[in-house]
Design an enzyme around this catalytic site. Structure first.
Site, mmCIF file in Angstrom:
data_model
loop_
_atom_site.group_PDB
_atom_site.id
_atom_site.type_symbol
_atom_site.label_atom_id
_atom_site.label_comp_id
_atom_site.label_asym_id
_atom_site.label_seq_id
_atom_site.Cartn_x
_atom_site.Cartn_y
_atom_site.Cartn_z
ATOM 1 N N PHE A 140 1.464 2.805 -10.748
ATOM 2 C CA PHE A 140 1.257 4.453 -10.526
ATOM 3 C C PHE A 140 -0.479 4.020 -10.682
ATOM 4 O O PHE A 140 -0.552 3.853 -11.208
ATOM 5 C CB PHE A 140 1.943 5.385 -11.384
ATOM 6 C CG PHE A 140 2.476 6.565 -10.385
ATOM 7 C CD1 PHE A 140 3.324 6.740 -9.905
ATOM 8 C CD2 PHE A 140 0.715 7.240 -10.581
ATOM 9 C CE1 PHE A 140 3.841 8.259 -9.484
ATOM 10 C CE2 PHE A 140 0.918 8.710 -9.646
ATOM 11 C CZ PHE A 140 2.145 9.640 -9.206
ATOM 12 N N HIS A 197 3.881 17.881 -13.067
ATOM 13 C CA HIS A 197 4.276 16.932 -14.815
ATOM 14 C C HIS A 197 2.976 16.421 -15.607
ATOM 15 O O HIS A 197 3.876 15.292 -16.376
ATOM 16 C CB HIS A 197 6.016 16.088 -14.906
ATOM 17 C CG HIS A 197 5.562 15.282 -13.405
ATOM 18 N ND1 HIS A 197 6.071 15.128 -12.469
ATOM 19 C CD2 HIS A 197 6.607 13.575 -13.970
ATOM 20 C CE1 HIS A 197 6.168 14.066 -12.372
ATOM 21 N NE2 HIS A 197 6.205 12.675 -13.006
ATOM 22 N N ARG A 227 -13.863 5.923 -15.305
ATOM 23 C CA ARG A 227 -13.305 5.361 -16.451
ATOM 24 C C ARG A 227 -13.074 4.427 -16.180
ATOM 25 O O ARG A 227 -11.931 3.273 -17.701
ATOM 26 C CB ARG A 227 -12.428 6.429 -16.882
ATOM 27 C CG ARG A 227 -12.601 7.457 -17.411
ATOM 28 C CD ARG A 227 -12.076 8.529 -17.774
ATOM 29 N NE ARG A 227 -12.598 9.605 -18.642
ATOM 30 C CZ ARG A 227 -13.359 10.754 -18.163
ATOM 31 N NH1 ARG A 227 -13.914 10.604 -17.466
ATOM 32 N NH2 ARG A 227 -13.719 11.738 -19.267
#
Ligand code: INI
Length: 156
Positions: free
Chosen positions: A23, A89, A128
């Site tokens: 993902f 979520h 990052r």
């Protein structure tokens, strides 16, 4: 004065496992490259680095735990990217991943490192993953090296 214990950043004996979520692959593949690069540049043979792919960050704890339990690795790095903008979520995924990854390290005694980027938006994640805030995959791999050299110094 007592002694000071710390882990060096040289390659210890043993293999490393990089567990990576698919993902947000555009971020996690950069984390994976950074982690591999850090290990190899510090003397770990490329053949001693195994990669385990999982669907998402939520799945990392189960695989990390199994891999750590196998007894085949000096260190395990969990790599994922959870971006708040992408999900309602977010908190569940982050919290379960953090708890599960930490538990795998504590329960197995193997250094298991949290290399999951958790950000508010895509821009922060890119920063990052090889952008202006460095590469958290690289940082996580360096932490794995240090912990893999520190833990064996502490005798039960
Ligand atoms: N997984 C991630 O690794 N990052 C995310 O940002 C994310 N979002 O946005 O939902 C995500 N979801 C998938 C999750 O990790 C599981 O694969 C899924 O819930 C099946 O268990």
């Amino acid at each position: 004065m007592g002694r000071t214990f710390e882990g060096s950043l040289v390659s210890p004996k043993g293999r490393f496992a990089l567990c990576v979520a698919r993902f947000n692959a555009f971020i996690t593949e950069e984390l994976l490259s950074g982690a591999k690069d850090a290990l190899v540049r510090h003397g770990v043979a490329e053949d001693d680095v195994d990669v385990f792919r999982v669907p998402g960050t939520f799945e990392l704890p189960a695989v990390v735990r199994r891999v750590a339990d196998s007894g085949q690795y000096a260190g395990v790095v969990a790599l994922g990217a959870v971006i708040r903008g992408d999900t309602t979520h977010y908190d569940y995924v982050c919290n379960e991943a953090a708890k599960g990854i930490a538990a795998a390290g504590l329960q197995t005694g193997v250094p298991v490192i949290f290399g999951v980027v958790t950000t508010e938006n895509t821009e922060q994640a890119i920063a990052r993953a090889g952008g202006k805030s460095g590469n958290k995959g690289w940082d996580a791999a360096m932490t794995a090296l240090e912990m893999a050299n520190l833990l064996p110094q502490i005798k039960a």
